[in-house]
Design a protein around this motif. Structure first.
Motif, short mmCIF file in Angstrom:
data_model
loop_
_atom_site.label_atom_id
_atom_site.label_comp_id
_atom_site.label_asym_id
_atom_site.label_seq_id
_atom_site.Cartn_x
_atom_site.Cartn_y
_atom_site.Cartn_z
N ILE A 67 -8.13 -9.31 18.10
CA ILE A 67 -6.81 -9.09 17.50
C ILE A 67 -6.93 -8.48 16.10
O ILE A 67 -7.99 -8.53 15.48
N TRP A 68 -5.84 -7.91 15.63
CA TRP A 68 -5.77 -7.39 14.28
C TRP A 68 -5.10 -8.43 13.39
O TRP A 68 -4.13 -9.06 13.79
N ARG A 69 -5.64 -8.58 12.19
CA ARG A 69 -4.96 -9.36 11.15
C ARG A 69 -4.50 -8.36 10.10
O ARG A 69 -5.30 -7.58 9.59
N TYR A 70 -3.22 -8.41 9.80
CA TYR A 70 -2.61 -7.48 8.85
C TYR A 70 -2.35 -8.20 7.53
O TYR A 70 -2.16 -9.42 7.49
N LYS A 71 -2.32 -7.41 6.45
CA LYS A 71 -2.04 -7.96 5.12
C LYS A 71 -1.30 -6.89 4.31
O LYS A 71 -1.59 -5.70 4.44
N ALA A 72 -0.37 -7.32 3.49
CA ALA A 72 0.37 -6.38 2.64
C ALA A 72 -0.57 -5.72 1.65
O ALA A 72 -1.44 -6.37 1.07
N VAL A 73 -0.40 -4.42 1.46
CA VAL A 73 -1.22 -3.66 0.50
C VAL A 73 -0.79 -3.98 -0.92
O VAL A 73 -1.63 -4.14 -1.80
N ALA A 74 0.51 -4.07 -1.14
CA ALA A 74 1.05 -4.31 -2.48
C ALA A 74 2.07 -5.44 -2.41
O ALA A 74 2.50 -5.85 -1.34
N THR A 75 2.46 -5.92 -3.56
CA THR A 75 3.45 -6.99 -3.64
C THR A 75 4.86 -6.46 -3.41
O THR A 75 5.11 -5.27 -3.49
N ARG A 76 5.75 -7.37 -3.15
CA ARG A 76 7.17 -7.03 -3.03
C ARG A 76 7.66 -6.40 -4.34
O ARG A 76 8.44 -5.45 -4.34
N GLU A 77 7.16 -6.92 -5.46
CA GLU A 77 7.57 -6.40 -6.77
C GLU A 77 7.10 -4.96 -6.97
O GLU A 77 7.84 -4.13 -7.52
N ALA A 78 5.90 -4.65 -6.51
CA ALA A 78 5.40 -3.27 -6.61
C ALA A 78 6.24 -2.33 -5.74
O ALA A 78 6.55 -1.21 -6.13
N TYR A 79 6.62 -2.79 -4.56
CA TYR A 79 7.49 -2.01 -3.68
C TYR A 79 8.84 -1.76 -4.37
O TYR A 79 9.35 -0.63 -4.39
N SER A 80 9.43 -2.81 -4.93
CA SER A 80 10.72 -2.68 -5.62
C SER A 80 10.61 -1.72 -6.79
O SER A 80 11.51 -0.89 -7.01
#
Length: 122
Positions: A63-76
């Protein structure tokens, strides 16, 4: 940066809140606590988020385990930057933005500006 679609945002919300690698199955199970969504749909959208650069992934057996590259704050922050770039008058756009902040947000903005100013002097 394009704003996330509804399901994209729902999926990213899990990764941002959990702040750890997770499988599609974990995401599906969590979303299904609130509404029904198909495993294949979440798999497709998660792959799209990976291809867009929002997620990283690593193999864990089959299986693949995924993880966010950046924080929600960086996206905002990136969305806000895009909004400023859309204006022909960035200072005027900033004024409009600040006029819509409440007192606690203005206090946070003042602190951030002081902190950035201190770092710039170092």
């Amino acid at each position: 940066m394009r704003r996330l679609g509804e399901l994209e945002a729902e999926i990213m919300d899990r990764f941002w809140r959990w702040n750890r690698p997770a499988t599609v199955r974990e995401v599906v199970d969590d979303i299904n606590l609130h509404r029904d969504v198909a495993y294949t749909t979440v798999t497709t959208v998660t792959s799209i988020l990976f291809n867009k650069g929002y997620l990283t992934r690593a193999r864990d057996g089959r299986i693949w385990r995924y993880k966010a590259v950046a924080t929600r704050e960086a996206y905002s922050a990136a969305l806000m930057e895009d909004g400023l770039e859309a204006s022909e008058d960035r200072p005027a756009a900033l004024v409009q933005f600040v006029e819509n902040l409440d007192d606690s947000e203005i206090t946070a903005l003042r602190k951030a500006l002081r902190d950035v100013g201190r770092r710039a002097k170092q």
